[in-house]
Enzyme design. Structure first.
Site, PDB file in Angstrom:
ATOM      1  N   CYS A  26       0.876  -1.280   0.194  1.00 50.55           N
ATOM      2  CA  CYS A  26       0.183  -0.090  -0.264  1.00 50.55           C
ATOM      3  C   CYS A  26       1.302   1.187   0.204  1.00 50.55           C
ATOM      4  CB  CYS A  26      -1.041  -0.120   1.427  1.00 50.55           C
ATOM      5  SG  CYS A  26      -1.899   0.821   1.293  1.00 50.55           S
ATOM      6  N   LYS A  36     -12.515   7.562  -2.015  1.00 48.79           N
ATOM      7  CA  LYS A  36     -11.507   6.434  -2.130  1.00 48.79           C
ATOM      8  C   LYS A  36     -12.114   5.237  -2.424  1.00 48.79           C
ATOM      9  CE  LYS A  36     -10.941   4.245   2.203  1.00 48.79           C
ATOM     10  NZ  LYS A  36     -11.213   4.284   3.991  1.00 48.79           N
ATOM     11  N   SER A  40      -7.682  -0.183   0.151  1.00 46.90           N
ATOM     12  CA  SER A  40      -8.637   0.722   1.003  1.00 46.90           C
ATOM     13  C   SER A  40      -7.044   2.407   1.521  1.00 46.90           C
ATOM     14  CB  SER A  40      -8.711   0.605   2.771  1.00 46.90           C
ATOM     15  OG  SER A  40      -8.652   1.763   3.054  1.00 46.90           O
ATOM     16  N   HIS A  75      -4.161  -4.985  -0.016  1.00 41.21           N
ATOM     17  CA  HIS A  75      -4.364  -5.172   1.062  1.00 41.21           C
ATOM     18  C   HIS A  75      -4.428  -6.993   1.320  1.00 41.21           C
ATOM     19  CE1 HIS A  75      -3.018  -1.710   3.369  1.00 41.21           C
ATOM     20  NE2 HIS A  75      -3.705  -1.167   2.730  1.00 41.21           N
ATOM     21  N   GLU A  91      -3.448  -9.328   2.986  1.00 41.49           N
ATOM     22  CA  GLU A  91      -3.163  -9.550   4.349  1.00 41.49           C
ATOM     23  C   GLU A  91      -4.228  -9.465   5.155  1.00 41.49           C
ATOM     24  OE1 GLU A  91      -2.603  -4.997   5.203  1.00 41.49           O
ATOM     25  OE2 GLU A  91      -2.000  -6.591   3.735  1.00 41.49           O
ATOM     26  N   ARG A 101     -16.215   2.666  11.339  1.00 41.10           N
ATOM     27  CA  ARG A 101     -15.331   4.074  12.559  1.00 41.10           C
ATOM     28  C   ARG A 101     -15.221   4.721  11.661  1.00 41.10           C
ATOM     29  NH1 ARG A 101      -9.136   3.723  11.159  1.00 41.10           N
ATOM     30  NH2 ARG A 101     -10.126   4.382   8.860  1.00 41.10           N
TER      31      ARG A 101
END
Length: 305
Positions: free
Chosen positions: A142, A163, A192, A235, A237, A249
């Site tokens: 990233c 985004k 992200s 990502h 992971e 969040r």
């Protein structure tokens, strides 16, 4: 596989509950094996979560791995207990004379800043340069992927109007590469991020190979130096609930937050996520360890150059 981890690392107990075989240093020292040394520079705010995510993926190989964690001297994390950092992490300065078979550099929540404005940029550049002579193969993830491409090859990043957030299908462009051994024609990857790198910049540099991309999320994986460097814009992971936690969040503090695409069952945030990337994530990391670390690194680790 036997993962050799620091004694009392929280990830050990978390992963044992998932039936993943790990061993602490006390047990590993009884095995007469030269383990592969992997160092993780963890720049993510939630250190323990990222540690667990990466160790989970590194567990799917029969090779013994010895995991070390690196931290920056020029940056103090705000979301991880000082005691945890002191117990399990070492400064780059104390590790710079060592060599490692593999390295993983994570993303960081600074992507909208210019690289030179990041308060630890100077130390990061030293680590980027060091990795080229002290590590057999390095994964940049990233923000680290964007930063590494910028430092090593001058590749710019560009702000996105919206985004890039969700799960996107990726296509291997060089499926014959060992990193894609066992892959399907398409694979899913979480993203992200607020910035991107562009394929025309990658293709213009003969030292870089664009090896996976998506019509939606763009450049996905770039390879350099015959696999000694991989730059991953997403990502693999991530655990199943990472995007969900991030969405909830952000939704609690802003009103312009879109839900992650291709993620929730029936596209309903009240439903659990549909996990579509886990198998290829495990395969990617296993292939990296096998073909680009184990097969390439010298038995005498001091001979890495």
């Amino acid at each position: 596989m036997p993962l050799r981890l620091p004694d009392k690392l929280p990830a050990i107990e978390l992963l044992k509950k998932e039936n993943i075989f790990v061993m602490d240093n006390s047990r590993a020292t009884t095995q007469d094996i030269r383990p592969l040394k992997i160092v993780i520079l963890n720049l993510m705010p939630l250190k323990i979560t990222t540690e667990t995510d990466l160790i989970r993926l590194l567990s799917n190989t029969p090779l013994q791995l010895e995991i070390d964690f690196m931290k920056l001297k020029s940056h103090t994390p705000k979301n991880t207990p000082v005691e945890h950092m002191m117990m399990f992490y070492r400064d780059f300065e104390s590790m710079k004379d060592e060599k490692f078979d593999g390295m993983i550099i994570t993303g960081a929540p600074v992507e909208t800043m210019e690289y030179e404005e990041v308060n630890y940029w100077e130390e990061m550049t030293r680590i980027f340069a060091w990795a080229r002579t002290h590590v057999t193969s390095t994964l940049y993830i990233c923000w680290a992927a964007q930063a590494g491409l910028y430092y090593h090859y001058g590749i710019p990043k560009y702000p996105l109007e919206k985004k890039m957030f969700g799960i996107f299908k990726q296509q291997p462009l060089e499926p014959q590469l060992p990193i894609f051994r066992g892959f399907d024609d398409l694979f899913a990857m979480p993203h992200s991020r607020h910035t991107e790198i562009r394929r025309e910049d990658i293709l213009a540099d003969k030292e870089l190979s664009l090896i996976a991309e998506s019509p939606e999320s763009g450049v996905s994986i770039v390879m350099a130096r015959g696999g000694r460097e991989f730059f991953i814009t997403g990502h693999l992971e991530y655990s199943p609930d990472t995007l969900d936690n991030e969405y909830k969040r952000d939704r609690g503090v802003r009103h312009d937050v879109d839900k992650p695409v291709n993620y929730y069952r029936d596209d309903n945030p009240d439903s659990p996520p549909m996990v579509t990337w886990r198998a290829h994530a495990n395969l990617f990391y296993s292939n990296w360890i096998d073909y680009y670390v184990y097969q390439e690194t010298p038995y005498d680790i001091s001979k890495i150059e």
